[in-house]
Design a protein around this motif. Structure first.
Motif, PDB file in Angstrom:
ATOM      1  N   ALA A  12       1.019   0.671 -22.342  1.00 19.83           N
ATOM      2  CA  ALA A  12       0.880   2.055 -22.156  1.00 19.83           C
ATOM      3  C   ALA A  12       1.806   2.519 -20.660  1.00 19.83           C
ATOM      4  N   LYS A  13       1.230   1.766 -19.684  1.00 21.29           N
ATOM      5  CA  LYS A  13       1.989   2.179 -18.313  1.00 21.29           C
ATOM      6  C   LYS A  13       2.538   0.996 -17.768  1.00 21.29           C
ATOM      7  N   GLY A  14       3.654   1.360 -16.969  1.00 20.13           N
ATOM      8  CA  GLY A  14       4.366   0.292 -16.189  1.00 20.13           C
ATOM      9  C   GLY A  14       5.208  -0.555 -17.283  1.00 20.13           C
ATOM     10  N   GLU A  15       5.817  -1.190 -16.674  1.00 20.73           N
ATOM     11  CA  GLU A  15       6.788  -2.276 -17.330  1.00 20.73           C
ATOM     12  C   GLU A  15       6.167  -3.644 -17.109  1.00 20.73           C
TER      13      GLU A  15
END
Length: 324
Positions: A126-129
């Motif tokens: 959901a956040k970041g890669e």
């Protein structure tokens, strides 16, 4: 060692049996052993990369936000009201879903100690890669499992359709004049049904329902209607007039009428009786005083006869008899 291994196998079978008995009626499609292992492996990988939503609230919230993924639902949840809305939401959002037998095993794969009703496997956090290599590995594993789930669900649906069509309900009634066969064929019209006589006395009822043609812009929310082919065959009795079979179809009910051969009643005629006749005399008798008298006679076509009968009588009485 051998006894320990056997004991472990027995314990595992007992556990699996208990899990199956605890399954909710709605737990379909249900993953088998091999597919469950691949699913749990994917769940563990997704949990390690923070690409996993756990629990009903988190899963529902994520789906409503438009996130796509694979939903894995535990089949041994009680009460089932907790999860009944989840598969409906998945279908409305075009998200594949699959049931597994154990909420405990699902929780273990999802790296949580509390039993888990369901999880949503995402292909990215959901956040970041994620690092490219890890992202590609997760995506490849996800695509493979999602494909297996889709194929498994399709095979179950096809088997269900085949079973339902193979079990077309038939009533066969015999009246004094005909054999009447009725078949329930809901959803079919007469153009999709065939009634044939084969090998002299074999009545065959067959048909095929086809799925509607999909248009490019159509979006299917549910696909539950039965499709496929069915065949039912019956050997007709000797008294069936197979050259006069009639079939009608109305309101999804096929009616086949096979007239019967009329039974031939044997003719009767009177028989003249010939031969001679006979006459006979009667018997009369009387009693007087202390004696009795017996008279009898018979006249026949051949001759005459007579005789005298005497017997002692008490107190001076006597009896005489004569005949001609």
């Amino acid at each position: 060692m051998g006894s320990d291994s056997e004991a472990e196998k027995t314990a595992q079978k007992v556990k699996e049996k208990k899990l199956l008995l605890a399954l909710a009626p709605i737990a379909k499609p249900l993953a088998g052993k091999k597919l469950s292992k691949r699913i749990f492996k994917l769940v563990r990988r997704a949990a390690g990369h923070k690409c996993l939503k756990r629990g009903v609230k988190e899963v529902v919230k994520s789906i409503r936000r438009g996130n796509k993924g694979l939903c894995v639902i535990a089949g041994n949840i009680s009460p089932i009201d907790v999860i009944t809305h989840v598969p409906i939401l998945c279908e409305e959002s075009d998200i594949p879903y699959i049931y597994v037998t154990s909420k405990e095993d699902l929780a273990s794969a999802g790296a949580t100690k509390r039993p888990t009703c369901c999880v949503l496997v995402l292909t990215k956090p959901a956040k970041g890669e994620l690092p490219q290599e890890e992202q590609e590995t997760l995506k490849a594993e996800y695509d493979q499992v999602a494909s297996d789930v889709s194929e498994h669900a399709s095979s179950i649906s096809a088997a269900k359709d085949a079973s339902a069509l193979a079990n077309v309900r038939i009533d066969w009634r015999e009246t004094p004049d005909a054999h009447i066969i009725k078949a329930d064929l809901p959803g079919l019209d007469k153009g999709e049904v065939k009634v044939e006589i084969e090998d002299g006395r074999i009545l065959q009822i067959s048909g095929e329902s086809q799925r509607e043609q999909e248009e490019k812009d159509d979006k299917w929310h549910r696909v539950e209607r039965i499709v496929g082919r069915f065949v039912r065959r019956f050997r007709l009795p000797e008294n069936a007039r197979v050259d006069q079979v009639k079939a009608t179809m109305e309101n999804g009910v096929l009616t086949v009428v096979i007239p019967k051969e009329q039974e031939k009643r044997p003719e009767s005629r009177p028989i003249q009786i010939s031969g001679g006749g006979a006459e006979g005399g009667g018997v009369s008798g009387g009693v007087t005083g202390g004696g009795g008298v017996f008279d009898g006679g018979a006249t026949g076509g051949a001759g005459e006869g007579g005789g005298v009968f005497e017997r002692d009588c008490p107190a001076g009485g006597g009896a005489t008899g004569g005949g001609f």
